[in-house]
Design a protein around this motif. Sequence first.
Motif, PDB file in Angstrom:
ATOM      1  N   ASP A   1      -0.966   6.056  10.634  1.00 58.50           N
ATOM      2  CA  ASP A   1      -0.705   5.678   9.236  1.00 58.50           C
ATOM      3  C   ASP A   1      -0.734   4.158   9.153  1.00 58.50           C
ATOM      4  O   ASP A   1       0.291   3.483   9.247  1.00 58.50           O
ATOM      5  N   TYR A   2      -1.938   3.589   8.939  1.00 54.90           N
ATOM      6  CA  TYR A   2      -2.132   2.149   8.988  1.00 54.90           C
ATOM      7  C   TYR A   2      -1.212   1.384   8.035  1.00 54.90           C
ATOM      8  O   TYR A   2      -0.557   0.427   8.443  1.00 54.90           O
ATOM      9  N   PRO A   3      -1.150   1.731   6.769  1.00 50.31           N
ATOM     10  CA  PRO A   3      -0.308   0.933   5.859  1.00 50.31           C
ATOM     11  C   PRO A   3       1.161   0.918   6.260  1.00 50.31           C
ATOM     12  O   PRO A   3       1.823  -0.121   6.150  1.00 50.31           O
ATOM     13  N   MET A   4       1.685   2.048   6.737  1.00 51.66           N
ATOM     14  CA  MET A   4       3.096   2.113   7.095  1.00 51.66           C
ATOM     15  C   MET A   4       3.383   1.258   8.323  1.00 51.66           C
ATOM     16  O   MET A   4       4.377   0.510   8.364  1.00 51.66           O
ATOM     17  N   VAL A   5       2.517   1.354   9.349  1.00 50.56           N
ATOM     18  CA  VAL A   5       2.727   0.562  10.561  1.00 50.56           C
ATOM     19  C   VAL A   5       2.658  -0.924  10.250  1.00 50.56           C
ATOM     20  O   VAL A   5       3.536  -1.710  10.639  1.00 50.56           O
ATOM     21  N   VAL A   6       1.608  -1.327   9.539  1.00 48.12           N
ATOM     22  CA  VAL A   6       1.436  -2.745   9.222  1.00 48.12           C
ATOM     23  C   VAL A   6       2.584  -3.238   8.344  1.00 48.12           C
ATOM     24  O   VAL A   6       3.111  -4.342   8.545  1.00 48.12           O
ATOM     25  N   GLY A   7       2.998  -2.443   7.371  1.00 48.40           N
ATOM     26  CA  GLY A   7       4.074  -2.851   6.474  1.00 48.40           C
ATOM     27  C   GLY A   7       5.387  -3.063   7.202  1.00 48.40           C
ATOM     28  O   GLY A   7       6.065  -4.076   6.997  1.00 48.40           O
ATOM     29  N   ILE A   8       5.762  -2.119   8.077  1.00 47.78           N
ATOM     30  CA  ILE A   8       7.028  -2.239   8.799  1.00 47.78           C
ATOM     31  C   ILE A   8       7.002  -3.426   9.763  1.00 47.78           C
ATOM     32  O   ILE A   8       7.939  -4.224   9.807  1.00 47.78           O
ATOM     33  N   VAL A   9       5.923  -3.542  10.531  1.00 52.78           N
ATOM     34  CA  VAL A   9       5.828  -4.650  11.483  1.00 52.78           C
ATOM     35  C   VAL A   9       5.812  -5.984  10.753  1.00 52.78           C
ATOM     36  O   VAL A   9       6.427  -6.964  11.195  1.00 52.78           O
ATOM     37  N   LEU A  10       5.148  -6.028   9.615  1.00 52.77           N
ATOM     38  CA  LEU A  10       5.079  -7.272   8.846  1.00 52.77           C
ATOM     39  C   LEU A  10       6.452  -7.663   8.305  1.00 52.77           C
ATOM     40  O   LEU A  10       6.843  -8.837   8.370  1.00 52.77           O
ATOM     41  N   VAL A  11       7.206  -6.717   7.793  1.00 51.50           N
ATOM     42  CA  VAL A  11       8.539  -7.009   7.263  1.00 51.50           C
ATOM     43  C   VAL A  11       9.473  -7.453   8.387  1.00 51.50           C
ATOM     44  O   VAL A  11      10.235  -8.422   8.231  1.00 51.50           O
ATOM     45  N   VAL A  12       9.413  -6.774   9.531  1.00 50.39           N
ATOM     46  CA  VAL A  12      10.258  -7.165  10.668  1.00 50.39           C
ATOM     47  C   VAL A  12       9.891  -8.570  11.138  1.00 50.39           C
ATOM     48  O   VAL A  12      10.775  -9.395  11.428  1.00 50.39           O
ATOM     49  N   SER A  13       8.600  -8.863  11.211  1.00 49.27           N
ATOM     50  CA  SER A  13       8.166 -10.192  11.643  1.00 49.27           C
ATOM     51  C   SER A  13       8.610 -11.259  10.647  1.00 49.27           C
ATOM     52  O   SER A  13       9.042 -12.343  11.048  1.00 49.27           O
TER      53      SER A  13
ATOM     54  N   GLY B   1       0.809  -1.211   0.000  1.00 43.62           N
ATOM     55  CA  GLY B   1       0.000   0.000   0.000  1.00 43.62           C
ATOM     56  C   GLY B   1       0.841   1.260   0.000  1.00 43.62           C
ATOM     57  O   GLY B   1       2.065   1.228  -0.147  1.00 43.62           O
ATOM     58  N   THR B   2       0.167   2.387   0.182  1.00 41.13           N
ATOM     59  CA  THR B   2       0.836   3.689   0.216  1.00 41.13           C
ATOM     60  C   THR B   2       0.570   4.367   1.554  1.00 41.13           C
ATOM     61  O   THR B   2      -0.450   4.142   2.204  1.00 41.13           O
ATOM     62  N   SER B   3       1.500   5.203   1.956  1.00 43.98           N
ATOM     63  CA  SER B   3       1.379   5.911   3.220  1.00 43.98           C
ATOM     64  C   SER B   3       0.199   6.870   3.169  1.00 43.98           C
ATOM     65  O   SER B   3      -0.026   7.560   2.166  1.00 43.98           O
ATOM     66  N   LEU B   4      -0.552   6.935   4.268  1.00 46.46           N
ATOM     67  CA  LEU B   4      -1.664   7.876   4.341  1.00 46.46           C
ATOM     68  C   LEU B   4      -1.183   9.309   4.535  1.00 46.46           C
ATOM     69  O   LEU B   4      -1.926  10.243   4.260  1.00 46.46           O
ATOM     70  N   VAL B   5       0.043   9.474   4.989  1.00 44.35           N
ATOM     71  CA  VAL B   5       0.549  10.804   5.314  1.00 44.35           C
ATOM     72  C   VAL B   5       1.117  11.503   4.091  1.00 44.35           C
ATOM     73  O   VAL B   5       0.748  12.628   3.771  1.00 44.35           O
ATOM     74  N   ASP B   6       2.039  10.845   3.395  1.00 41.94           N
ATOM     75  CA  ASP B   6       2.715  11.496   2.269  1.00 41.94           C
ATOM     76  C   ASP B   6       2.452  10.813   0.930  1.00 41.94           C
ATOM     77  O   ASP B   6       3.083  11.162  -0.070  1.00 41.94           O
TER      78      ASP B   6
END
Length: 308
Positions: free
Chosen positions: A280-292, A80-85
């Motif tokens: 920023d839902y997509p950014m949080v989920v994306g980062i946590v998902l990649v780290v996991s 997805g894309t960031s909701l902020v920028d």
Amino acid sequence: MRYLVRRVSLALLLVWVVATIVFMAIHLVPGDPAELLLSSGGSAADPVAVAELRERLGLNRPLLAQYGTFLAGLARGDLGTSLVDDYPVLDEIGLRLPRTLELIAAGTVLAILIGVPAGTWAALNRGSKFDRAASATAAFVLAIPVFVVGTLLVLLLAQTLRWMPAGGYVPFARSPGQHLLLLTLPAIAIAKGLSAVLFRMTRTSVLDVVAQDHVRTARAKGLGPSRVVLKHILRNALSPVLTVLGLHMGALLGGTVLVEYVFNWPGLSSPLLCAVESRDYPMVVGIVLVVSALFLLINLFTDLSRAA
């Protein structure tokens, strides 16, 4: 092969479970991203503008519909894309993830160079002054939080003695020396806990191997001390150490957030913290998902290395 297929399937299942939990949890956190984006200076946002932005971002859709869209994008490799920028999440992660991995790699190498030799020497000289001092130091180091160590390093080495810069980042291609200098303090902060864990695990494992019959036989044959240690002791003692190392390397992916924040290292911590604050839902989920996923991948390689 059956073991490999089973472990890979389990890893993929766990990635899906983590993605689902994080997606649902971040959407249940109080706060409207549209209102946060449109509000400024503490003033309330225009309700009409908020409604229009929610519709444009798809936030007015049912949660299950948003979840289905998220899973469909995930299957295509689109976070997805960031909701902020309005910036692609995958591009932001691709830019910052190598910096976080570099920090983890530097800290891990430093921890191995400290923990494994110290643990081996302490085990071979059990009860000596070095063994007692190193064991006490390891216990003390494990009790100190990583952000406290980072703050003390900045206070002592950067501000008081002025031996190191307090923090920042310079690309390696621009200035290799400055890049490595800025990497030193955060790498030490990362390595402090892992080196203590490796020391204790290496010491325990070497003590177990030293008492085995094949080591006594090797010594009875007249083999030199260095050959006995390298070929007969460490060769058998490092298997559990590598297992612990793999588990803690995965845990470091989450622990580096505080270190990056303290030393202003531009890894994944900055976008993650900003994304949490702005919902920023997509950014949080994306980062946590990649780290996991990286955590599970490291554990998978650790298990496969032991099975081999």
